[in-house]
Design an enzyme around this catalytic site. Sequence first.
Site, mmCIF file in Angstrom:
data_model
loop_
_atom_site.group_PDB
_atom_site.id
_atom_site.type_symbol
_atom_site.label_atom_id
_atom_site.label_comp_id
_atom_site.label_asym_id
_atom_site.label_seq_id
_atom_site.Cartn_x
_atom_site.Cartn_y
_atom_site.Cartn_z
ATOM 1 C CG ASP A 125 0.794 -1.127 7.874
ATOM 2 O OD1 ASP A 125 1.732 -1.884 8.208
ATOM 3 O OD2 ASP A 125 0.942 0.102 7.702
ATOM 4 C CG HIS A 180 0.311 4.426 4.781
ATOM 5 N ND1 HIS A 180 -0.445 3.688 5.674
ATOM 6 C CD2 HIS A 180 -0.486 5.453 4.380
ATOM 7 C CE1 HIS A 180 -1.637 4.247 5.805
ATOM 8 N NE2 HIS A 180 -1.703 5.313 5.036
ATOM 9 C CG HIS A 202 -3.830 0.025 6.942
ATOM 10 N ND1 HIS A 202 -3.705 0.671 8.146
ATOM 11 C CD2 HIS A 202 -2.750 0.405 6.194
ATOM 12 C CE1 HIS A 202 -2.599 1.415 8.127
ATOM 13 N NE2 HIS A 202 -1.999 1.267 6.958
ATOM 14 C CG HIS A 206 4.220 -1.468 11.669
ATOM 15 N ND1 HIS A 206 5.241 -0.546 11.548
ATOM 16 C CD2 HIS A 206 3.345 -1.187 10.688
ATOM 17 C CE1 HIS A 206 4.974 0.275 10.536
ATOM 18 N NE2 HIS A 206 3.828 -0.104 9.993
ATOM 19 C CG ASP A 236 5.280 3.194 7.360
ATOM 20 O OD1 ASP A 236 4.396 3.478 6.519
ATOM 21 O OD2 ASP A 236 5.038 2.559 8.399
ATOM 22 C CG HIS A 237 4.302 0.115 4.164
ATOM 23 N ND1 HIS A 237 4.044 -1.198 4.501
ATOM 24 C CD2 HIS A 237 3.935 0.861 5.238
ATOM 25 C CE1 HIS A 237 3.544 -1.254 5.720
ATOM 26 N NE2 HIS A 237 3.456 -0.015 6.189
ATOM 27 C CG HIS A 248 -0.427 0.119 2.520
ATOM 28 N ND1 HIS A 248 0.394 -0.834 3.071
ATOM 29 C CD2 HIS A 248 -0.544 1.097 3.454
ATOM 30 C CE1 HIS A 248 0.749 -0.443 4.288
ATOM 31 N NE2 HIS A 248 0.201 0.728 4.540
#
Length: 261
Positions: free
Chosen positions: A134, A54, A108, A172, A56-57, A52
């Site tokens: 996530d 975001h 999410h 995470h 941090d990905h 996805h």
Amino acid sequence: MNLLALPAFTDNYIWMLHDGQKALVVDPGDSAPVLQALQSLGLELALILVTHRHPDHVGGLAALRPHLEGPVYGPANSDIIGVDIKVGEGVYIDFLGTRVDVWDTPGHTADHITYVVRFDLSQPGQPPLLFCGDTLFSAGCGRLYDGTAEQLFQALSRFSTLPGNTTVCCTHEYTLDNLRFARAVEPQNTDTVAYELDCLHLRQLGKPTLPTTIATEMAINPFMRCAQPQVIASAQQHGAQDSSGSAVFTALRQWKNNFKA
Ligand SMILES: [Zn+2]
């Protein structure tokens, strides 16, 4: 095939799957841990999977590009810079002869997809791998951004149909926090207590609590246990309108948002 959890930022893992020569990575939020692993293990980066949008990905995509032999796969329902091939439900990707299925798993985020690696009979003893981003965490699940609780409930319900020994690779390290909530939902679940002790020990040693398995999550994760009487009762004390899985899940997600351990 070898599976590695590469620590990134404070609580992220970038998952790497390799055969000793070629590697794939999932959700490289940072390039540095990936480059370090490639170099130290003498691996070539064959392809990248993204779940996805975001940051941090996907934050490491640009810096990894010069080191990448193949494409970056990512969700069809998104415009992520650096994704070459958009994929969705029903598509499968080949990695060194191993099949990677794509499932649409919004919740999410609206664009979230999950990759399911299915080893064939030539690789006996290799359980399926779930790269779920996530969507599912150990003892918890992702927050709702632009997806809905109903969508996330459906995604987790689908995960529960996988074999119990499926290796679950979440992004995470939220396990200990999630377990405090899980205990509040199900104070009498002895599996949760035992699992928390195991996870505390791992963290004291500086080790990840991940990957987990579908069987473990079915035993301890309240979001995967929405049909259990104790979970239903707790959810109804926190706003669930009825005992349906969807209503229980929605109430748990809302409760968790405001939960202070
Ligand atoms: Zn996210």
